[in-house]
Write an enzyme that holds these catalytic residues in place. Structure first.
Site, PDB file in Angstrom:
ATOM      1  N   LYS A  11       0.840  -1.204   0.000  1.00 30.03           N
ATOM      2  CA  LYS A  11       0.000   0.000   0.000  1.00 30.03           C
ATOM      3  C   LYS A  11       0.871   1.248   0.000  1.00 30.03           C
ATOM      4  O   LYS A  11       2.019   1.237   0.442  1.00 30.03           O
ATOM      5  CB  LYS A  11      -0.955   0.034   1.205  1.00 30.03           C
ATOM      6  N   PRO A  94       9.116  -3.943  -0.182  1.00 36.84           N
ATOM      7  CA  PRO A  94      10.302  -3.632   0.622  1.00 36.84           C
ATOM      8  C   PRO A  94      10.072  -3.842   2.118  1.00 36.84           C
ATOM      9  O   PRO A  94       8.962  -3.656   2.619  1.00 36.84           O
ATOM     10  CB  PRO A  94      10.591  -2.163   0.304  1.00 36.84           C
ATOM     11  N   ALA A  96      10.366  -2.994   6.003  1.00 33.12           N
ATOM     12  CA  ALA A  96      10.415  -1.758   6.799  1.00 33.12           C
ATOM     13  C   ALA A  96      10.480  -0.533   5.898  1.00 33.12           C
ATOM     14  O   ALA A  96      11.204   0.422   6.150  1.00 33.12           O
ATOM     15  CB  ALA A  96      11.593  -1.767   7.788  1.00 33.12           C
ATOM     16  N   GLY A  97       9.683  -0.569   4.813  1.00 31.55           N
ATOM     17  CA  GLY A  97       9.743   0.479   3.805  1.00 31.55           C
ATOM     18  C   GLY A  97       8.571   1.440   3.829  1.00 31.55           C
ATOM     19  O   GLY A  97       8.497   2.343   2.991  1.00 31.55           O
ATOM     20  N   GLY A  98       7.609   1.243   4.724  1.00 33.03           N
ATOM     21  CA  GLY A  98       6.436   2.117   4.752  1.00 33.03           C
ATOM     22  C   GLY A  98       5.371   1.702   3.755  1.00 33.03           C
ATOM     23  O   GLY A  98       4.479   2.480   3.421  1.00 33.03           O
ATOM     24  N   ALA A 100       3.751  -1.425   4.199  1.00 33.81           N
ATOM     25  CA  ALA A 100       2.952  -2.430   4.926  1.00 33.81           C
ATOM     26  C   ALA A 100       3.232  -3.862   4.476  1.00 33.81           C
ATOM     27  O   ALA A 100       2.321  -4.691   4.438  1.00 33.81           O
ATOM     28  CB  ALA A 100       1.450  -2.111   4.834  1.00 33.81           C
ATOM     29  N   ASP A 136      -2.535  -2.112   9.915  1.00 29.54           N
ATOM     30  CA  ASP A 136      -2.643  -2.096   8.449  1.00 29.54           C
ATOM     31  C   ASP A 136      -3.110  -3.435   7.866  1.00 29.54           C
ATOM     32  O   ASP A 136      -3.304  -3.542   6.661  1.00 29.54           O
ATOM     33  CB  ASP A 136      -1.291  -1.745   7.819  1.00 29.54           C
TER      34      ASP A 136
HETATM   35  O1  C5P Z   1      -0.488  -1.564  14.553  1.00 28.69           O
HETATM   36  P1  C5P Z   1       0.959  -1.765  14.250  1.00 28.69           P
HETATM   37  O2  C5P Z   1       1.592  -2.787  15.163  1.00 28.69           O
HETATM   38  O3  C5P Z   1       1.245  -2.057  12.823  1.00 28.69           O
HETATM   39  O4  C5P Z   1       1.677  -0.396  14.561  1.00 28.69           O
HETATM   40  C1  C5P Z   1       3.066  -0.285  14.627  1.00 28.69           C
HETATM   41  C2  C5P Z   1       3.421   0.930  15.447  1.00 28.69           C
HETATM   42  O5  C5P Z   1       3.043   2.120  14.753  1.00 28.69           O
HETATM   43  C3  C5P Z   1       2.745   1.016  16.786  1.00 28.69           C
HETATM   44  O6  C5P Z   1       3.456   0.324  17.769  1.00 28.69           O
HETATM   45  C4  C5P Z   1       2.727   2.523  17.042  1.00 28.69           C
HETATM   46  O7  C5P Z   1       3.996   2.949  17.506  1.00 28.69           O
HETATM   47  C5  C5P Z   1       2.558   3.095  15.651  1.00 28.69           C
HETATM   48  N1  C5P Z   1       1.154   3.408  15.316  1.00 28.69           N
HETATM   49  C6  C5P Z   1       0.536   4.483  15.937  1.00 28.69           C
HETATM   50  N2  C5P Z   1      -0.752   4.789  15.614  1.00 28.69           N
HETATM   51  C7  C5P Z   1      -1.426   4.070  14.694  1.00 28.69           C
HETATM   52  C8  C5P Z   1      -0.817   2.980  14.043  1.00 28.69           C
HETATM   53  C9  C5P Z   1       0.483   2.675  14.381  1.00 28.69           C
HETATM   54  O8  C5P Z   1       1.140   5.158  16.767  1.00 28.69           O
HETATM   55  N3  C5P Z   1      -2.668   4.401  14.404  1.00 28.69           N
END
Ligand code: C5P
Length: 296
Positions: A11, A94, A96-98, A100, A136
């Protein structure tokens, strides 16, 4: 069924509006997700115990922290079956590429194991289990274009006209999503975040399918934080604009840079130009929207 394979997309966030930090440490978001044609594949094969193998770039955990492993375990315990499966991930998204990629693998594992074990979960249950794995994951099940509220897991599909053409510039080394959110909080310490709202300009651009309007409407509240942690991204984004991209932004928490083109042929030309700059470890073209996790 003896072996199941699921294809799942990456994404890009067309809007990532980040609200104030909540008591649980998450941020309330206005997250407009858009699934693009860069895919991972997860294959589930019957096995005596749960194992995981990964093919592709380095950096994917191959232990209990792997999100596909966590998804398979969660589904098994929810369904009351033993997690007897060998998972194999072919990664193209990728790490850890942003984009998901880990969440995509979790979504794919849910669909693959549900089919392999015949556990027959409803769509709603898979979405709910996915949300427990990561914010995500539900979108990776859904695909297309969607607004995600709350942590990003409360999804409403958005009707988008036509197809958009993207070029993605990968970076060497990933960025940690929690670190980028923490940096966002640090940068905003003196001016607390306003409550984000869905962008009218973005919704109008998606309704008309006009890439120029979409390019103007792209926003990412995590971008300043990603640039603060990885200053070289500023020049990488600028190169895209100089090369004729109609929109450019950091994808999610980065460090992948997303560039919007005006057509498929423009994306091909933009991709060649961006490859030639040597600023990216890889440059990939993709189109969106595409469907979420599907059995193949
Ligand atoms: O939900 P997920 O584990 O993928 O999120 C990874 C990290 O991203 C969380 O631990 C948090 O630090 C940050 N996050 C957040 N707010 C969100 C989604 C993610 O702060 N709505």
């Amino acid at each position: 069924m003896t072996v199941t394979t699921v294809r799942v997309p990456a994404k890009v966030n067309l809007q990532l509006g980040v609200g104030p930090v909540r008591d649980d440490g998450y941020h309330d978001l206005v997250n407009v997700f858009h699934a693009v044609s860069l895919f991972d594949e997860v294959t589930a094969t019957p096995a005596a115990t749960l194992t995981i193998t990964v093919e592709g770039p380095a950096g994917v955990p191959v232990g209990p922290d792997n999100l596909a492993v966590r998804a398979a375990r969660l589904l098994a315990s929810h369904a009351g079956v033993e997690p007897r499966v060998a998972l194999h991930i072919r990664k193209d998204i990728p790490v850890a590429g942003g984009m998901a990629g880990g969440s995509a693998d979790a979504a794919a594992a849910l669909v693959a194991c549900d089919a392999l074990w015949g556990t027959g979960m409803s769509r709603e249950t898979l979405l709910e289990l996915g949300a427990r794995i990561g914010s995500d994951v539900p979108f990776a099940l859904l695909g297309g274009t969607a607004v995600g509220l709350g942590r990003g897991e409360r999804l409403t599909p958005v009707e988008a006209v036509g197809e958009f053409h993207w070029v993605f510039g990968y970076a060497d080394g990933g960025l940690s999503t929690p670190a980028v959110y923490a940096e966002c909080d640090r940068l905003r310490a003196d001016a607390p975040a306003a409550w984000p709202v869905v962008s009218d300009d973005l919704m109008a651009a998606l309704k008309t399918g006009d890439p120029l309007a979409l390019g103007r409407a792209l926003t990412n509240d995590l971008q300043p934080a990603a640039l603060s942690l990885r200053p070289s991204l500023a020049a990488a984004l600028a190169v895209g604009v100089e090369s004729g991209a109609v929109g450019s932004l950091v994808s999610g928490s980065g460090p992948t840079c997303a560039f919007l083109a005006s057509s498929a042929s423009h994306a091909a030309a933009l991709g060649r130009t961006l490859s030639g700059t040597g600023r990216f470890s890889a440059v990939r073209q993709a189109r969106g929207p595409v469907p979420g996790a599907v059995l193949i």
